[in-house]
Design a protein around this motif. Structure first.
Motif, PDB file in Angstrom:
ATOM      1  N   ARG A  16       0.706  -1.216  -0.009  1.00  0.00           N
ATOM      2  CA  ARG A  16       0.213   0.319   0.379  1.00  0.00           C
ATOM      3  C   ARG A  16       1.002   1.048   0.006  1.00  0.00           C
ATOM      4  NH1 ARG A  16      -3.310   2.923  -1.721  1.00  0.00           N
ATOM      5  NH2 ARG A  16      -4.394   4.951  -0.208  1.00  0.00           N
ATOM      6  N   LEU A  17       1.588   1.172   0.529  1.00  0.00           N
ATOM      7  CA  LEU A  17       2.520   2.640   0.971  1.00  0.00           C
ATOM      8  C   LEU A  17       3.606   2.511  -0.502  1.00  0.00           C
ATOM      9  CD1 LEU A  17       3.995   2.207   4.609  1.00  0.00           C
ATOM     10  CD2 LEU A  17       1.390   3.089   3.826  1.00  0.00           C
ATOM     11  N   GLN A  18       4.181   1.462  -1.083  1.00  0.00           N
ATOM     12  CA  GLN A  18       5.075   1.913  -1.803  1.00  0.00           C
ATOM     13  C   GLN A  18       6.457   3.002  -1.619  1.00  0.00           C
ATOM     14  OE1 GLN A  18       4.619   0.520  -5.109  1.00  0.00           O
ATOM     15  NE2 GLN A  18       3.895  -0.478  -3.644  1.00  0.00           N
ATOM     16  N   ASN A  19       7.147   2.683  -0.445  1.00  0.00           N
ATOM     17  CA  ASN A  19       7.983   3.417   0.061  1.00  0.00           C
ATOM     18  C   ASN A  19       8.722   2.525  -0.607  1.00  0.00           C
ATOM     19  OD1 ASN A  19       7.260   4.600   2.124  1.00  0.00           O
ATOM     20  ND2 ASN A  19       7.129   3.031   3.612  1.00  0.00           N
ATOM     21  N   TRP A  20       9.408   1.325  -1.555  1.00  0.00           N
ATOM     22  CA  TRP A  20      10.227   0.073  -2.274  1.00  0.00           C
ATOM     23  C   TRP A  20       9.693   0.018  -3.204  1.00  0.00           C
ATOM     24  CZ3 TRP A  20      10.277  -0.432   2.497  1.00  0.00           C
ATOM     25  CH2 TRP A  20       9.532  -1.683   3.175  1.00  0.00           C
ATOM     26  N   VAL A  21      10.328  -0.139  -4.657  1.00  0.00           N
ATOM     27  CA  VAL A  21       9.610  -1.377  -5.672  1.00  0.00           C
ATOM     28  C   VAL A  21      10.866  -2.235  -6.114  1.00  0.00           C
ATOM     29  CG1 VAL A  21       7.594   0.387  -6.664  1.00  0.00           C
ATOM     30  CG2 VAL A  21      10.231   0.378  -7.668  1.00  0.00           C
ATOM     31  N   TYR A  22      10.981  -3.404  -6.985  1.00  0.00           N
ATOM     32  CA  TYR A  22      12.119  -4.103  -7.204  1.00  0.00           C
ATOM     33  C   TYR A  22      11.277  -4.191  -8.554  1.00  0.00           C
ATOM     34  CZ  TYR A  22      12.335  -5.563  -2.070  1.00  0.00           C
ATOM     35  OH  TYR A  22      12.405  -5.710  -0.845  1.00  0.00           O
ATOM     36  N   LEU A  23      13.150  -3.773  -8.830  1.00  0.00           N
ATOM     37  CA  LEU A  23      13.167  -4.256 -11.267  1.00  0.00           C
ATOM     38  C   LEU A  23      13.479  -5.026 -10.702  1.00  0.00           C
ATOM     39  CD1 LEU A  23      15.396  -0.834 -11.313  1.00  0.00           C
ATOM     40  CD2 LEU A  23      12.165  -0.957 -10.893  1.00  0.00           C
ATOM     41  N   GLY A  24      13.384  -6.075 -11.953  1.00  0.00           N
ATOM     42  CA  GLY A  24      12.848  -7.171 -12.463  1.00  0.00           C
ATOM     43  C   GLY A  24      12.397  -8.234 -11.974  1.00  0.00           C
ATOM     44  N   MET A  25      10.990  -7.948 -11.178  1.00  0.00           N
ATOM     45  CA  MET A  25      10.478  -9.013 -10.970  1.00  0.00           C
ATOM     46  C   MET A  25       9.544  -9.752 -11.249  1.00  0.00           C
ATOM     47  SD  MET A  25       8.385  -6.956  -7.732  1.00  0.00           S
ATOM     48  CE  MET A  25       7.202  -8.160  -7.264  1.00  0.00           C
ATOM     49  N   GLU A  26       9.389  -9.123 -12.761  1.00  0.00           N
ATOM     50  CA  GLU A  26       8.646  -9.982 -13.845  1.00  0.00           C
ATOM     51  C   GLU A  26       9.793 -10.902 -14.427  1.00  0.00           C
ATOM     52  OE1 GLU A  26      11.387  -6.693 -15.227  1.00  0.00           O
ATOM     53  OE2 GLU A  26       9.512  -6.743 -14.263  1.00  0.00           O
ATOM     54  N   GLU A  27      10.737 -10.585 -14.404  1.00  0.00           N
ATOM     55  CA  GLU A  27      11.632 -12.027 -14.866  1.00  0.00           C
ATOM     56  C   GLU A  27      11.447 -13.412 -13.900  1.00  0.00           C
ATOM     57  OE1 GLU A  27      13.642 -11.880 -17.468  1.00  0.00           O
ATOM     58  OE2 GLU A  27      13.534  -9.638 -17.100  1.00  0.00           O
ATOM     59  N   PHE A  28      10.404 -13.642 -13.084  1.00  0.00           N
ATOM     60  CA  PHE A  28      10.166 -14.254 -11.919  1.00  0.00           C
ATOM     61  C   PHE A  28       8.663 -14.655 -12.004  1.00  0.00           C
ATOM     62  CE2 PHE A  28      13.962 -12.027 -10.911  1.00  0.00           C
ATOM     63  CZ  PHE A  28      15.271 -13.042 -10.869  1.00  0.00           C
ATOM     64  N   SER A  29       8.539 -15.911 -12.262  1.00  0.00           N
ATOM     65  CA  SER A  29       7.417 -16.789 -11.654  1.00  0.00           C
ATOM     66  C   SER A  29       6.930 -15.684 -10.067  1.00  0.00           C
ATOM     67  CB  SER A  29       6.779 -18.198 -11.710  1.00  0.00           C
ATOM     68  OG  SER A  29       7.602 -18.812 -10.744  1.00  0.00           O
ATOM     69  N   ASP A  30       5.742 -15.948  -9.719  1.00  0.00           N
ATOM     70  CA  ASP A  30       5.462 -15.416  -8.154  1.00  0.00           C
ATOM     71  C   ASP A  30       5.773 -16.996  -7.415  1.00  0.00           C
ATOM     72  OD1 ASP A  30       3.537 -13.776  -9.517  1.00  0.00           O
ATOM     73  OD2 ASP A  30       2.095 -14.747  -8.985  1.00  0.00           O
ATOM     74  N   LEU A  31       5.667 -18.440  -7.826  1.00  0.00           N
ATOM     75  CA  LEU A  31       6.868 -19.038  -6.723  1.00  0.00           C
ATOM     76  C   LEU A  31       7.468 -18.521  -6.449  1.00  0.00           C
ATOM     77  CD1 LEU A  31       6.601 -21.493  -5.200  1.00  0.00           C
ATOM     78  CD2 LEU A  31       6.792 -23.017  -6.734  1.00  0.00           C
ATOM     79  N   GLU A  32       8.827 -18.413  -7.734  1.00  0.00           N
ATOM     80  CA  GLU A  32      10.272 -18.028  -7.239  1.00  0.00           C
ATOM     81  C   GLU A  32      10.338 -16.856  -6.724  1.00  0.00           C
ATOM     82  OE1 GLU A  32      11.746 -20.110 -11.790  1.00  0.00           O
ATOM     83  OE2 GLU A  32      10.787 -18.343 -11.961  1.00  0.00           O
ATOM     84  N   TYR A  33       9.489 -15.706  -6.959  1.00  0.00           N
ATOM     85  CA  TYR A  33       9.815 -14.506  -6.400  1.00  0.00           C
ATOM     86  C   TYR A  33       9.487 -14.551  -4.868  1.00  0.00           C
ATOM     87  CZ  TYR A  33       9.375  -9.908  -5.184  1.00  0.00           C
ATOM     88  OH  TYR A  33       9.852  -8.845  -4.284  1.00  0.00           O
ATOM     89  N   PHE A  34       8.339 -15.496  -5.017  1.00  0.00           N
ATOM     90  CA  PHE A  34       8.039 -15.409  -2.700  1.00  0.00           C
ATOM     91  C   PHE A  34       9.850 -16.626  -2.048  1.00  0.00           C
ATOM     92  CE2 PHE A  34       6.784 -19.103   0.407  1.00  0.00           C
ATOM     93  CZ  PHE A  34       6.013 -17.901   1.050  1.00  0.00           C
ATOM     94  N   LEU A  35       9.908 -17.619  -3.392  1.00  0.00           N
ATOM     95  CA  LEU A  35      10.699 -18.301  -1.981  1.00  0.00           C
ATOM     96  C   LEU A  35      12.249 -17.984  -2.933  1.00  0.00           C
ATOM     97  CD1 LEU A  35      10.304 -21.847  -4.519  1.00  0.00           C
ATOM     98  CD2 LEU A  35       9.333 -20.792  -2.209  1.00  0.00           C
ATOM     99  N   LEU A  36      12.844 -17.183  -3.222  1.00  0.00           N
ATOM    100  CA  LEU A  36      14.497 -16.213  -3.245  1.00  0.00           C
ATOM    101  C   LEU A  36      13.738 -15.093  -2.445  1.00  0.00           C
ATOM    102  CD1 LEU A  36      14.494 -16.597  -7.778  1.00  0.00           C
ATOM    103  CD2 LEU A  36      15.738 -17.158  -5.545  1.00  0.00           C
ATOM    104  N   SER A  37      12.736 -14.772  -2.727  1.00  0.00           N
ATOM    105  CA  SER A  37      12.888 -13.238  -1.335  1.00  0.00           C
ATOM    106  C   SER A  37      12.796 -13.516  -0.161  1.00  0.00           C
ATOM    107  CB  SER A  37      11.428 -12.501  -1.729  1.00  0.00           C
ATOM    108  OG  SER A  37      11.638 -11.784  -3.435  1.00  0.00           O
ATOM    109  N   SER A  38      12.095 -14.738   0.330  1.00  0.00           N
ATOM    110  CA  SER A  38      12.265 -15.111   1.827  1.00  0.00           C
ATOM    111  C   SER A  38      13.513 -15.523   2.323  1.00  0.00           C
ATOM    112  CB  SER A  38      11.222 -16.527   1.355  1.00  0.00           C
ATOM    113  OG  SER A  38       9.445 -16.124   1.547  1.00  0.00           O
ATOM    114  N   LEU A  39      14.391 -16.436   0.669  1.00  0.00           N
ATOM    115  CA  LEU A  39      15.307 -16.718   1.195  1.00  0.00           C
ATOM    116  C   LEU A  39      16.525 -15.417   1.789  1.00  0.00           C
ATOM    117  CD1 LEU A  39      18.115 -19.297   1.170  1.00  0.00           C
ATOM    118  CD2 LEU A  39      18.239 -18.338  -0.763  1.00  0.00           C
ATOM    119  N   SER A  40      16.420 -14.828   1.388  1.00  0.00           N
ATOM    120  CA  SER A  40      16.580 -13.341   1.289  1.00  0.00           C
ATOM    121  C   SER A  40      16.741 -12.569   2.587  1.00  0.00           C
ATOM    122  CB  SER A  40      16.415 -11.900  -0.467  1.00  0.00           C
ATOM    123  OG  SER A  40      17.415 -12.859  -1.122  1.00  0.00           O
TER     124      SER A  40
END
Length: 207
Positions: free
Chosen positions: A100-124
């Motif tokens: 909602r607040l949009q204090n930051w955005v991630y560039l390149g999200m479109e390169e990953f599926s939702d599951l890939e993004y969730f797993l890789l982000s969780s690891l980070s």
């Protein structure tokens, strides 16, 4: 901590090396993945972020052990690993608010599926709490930080209580405390005017 209470691995580190093995592993991870992250082109942060920050966590913990003869990792390795698991949902909460607040955005999200993004982000995200706790312990190992003078004290006098309560809209109505949480989310342009005038921070996944 007495010498008798130290584990065998801890005594080995104290007796034969100045810097524990996991601290040296951390330095190696930093050297390798910092270099790769700044020299390789294209997608790389999605796989390079975690080992780089894992290296930071281990290095800081090793420095704490070097200075104090004790550290989070050496005290309880299972509990230390648990910090990584706790950190994942902890940071996802900030991501939920940021939808909602949009204090930051991630560039390149479109390169990953939702599951890939969730797993890789969780690891980070798993490195946040270990990094913060380790840095806090390292900072606390320096006498000049521990000996910093205390700031001004505010006593709970009637005048002070009235003064601080004047800033709490929750004293006006019992449900108003909830409003302090949800109004900035629902009407950010009015309740966070400075934020509404600025573009979001762009955190790149690709560069």
């Amino acid at each position: 901590m007495s010498e008798d209470s130290l584990s065998e691995d801890t005594r080995l580190c104290k007796g034969k090396v100045l810097f524990p093995w996991h601290g040296r592993l951390g330095l190696l991870l930093i050297a390798v993945f910092w270099t790769l992250n700044w020299t390789l082109p294209g997608l790389r942060t999605h796989w390079g972020f975690f080992p780089l920050w894992l290296g930071y966590c281990l290095t800081v913990d090793g420095l704490v052990f070097l200075r104090r003869g004790d550290s989070l990792f050496m005290r309880d390795r299972k509990a230390y690993a648990l910090l990584f698991l706790i950190s994942m949902p902890g940071w996802w909460l900030f991501e939920l608010l940021n939808l909602r607040l949009q204090n930051w955005v991630y560039l390149g999200m479109e390169e990953f599926s939702d599951l890939e993004y969730f797993l890789l982000s969780s690891l980070s995200f798993s490195t946040v709490i270990p990094a913060v706790f380790g840095t806090a312990e390292l900072s606390g190992s320096f006498n000049w930080i521990r000996n910093l003078p205390n700031g001004p004290k505010v006593f709970p006098t009637r005048r002070n209580l009235i003064f601080f309560r004047s800033f709490r809209i929750g004293d006006v109505h019992p449900d108003a405390d909830l409003a302090k949480v949800f109004l900035p989310l629902c009407l950010a342009q009015y309740f966070l005017p400075d934020r509404a005038m600025e573009p979001p921070i762009r955190s790149s996944i690709t560069v």
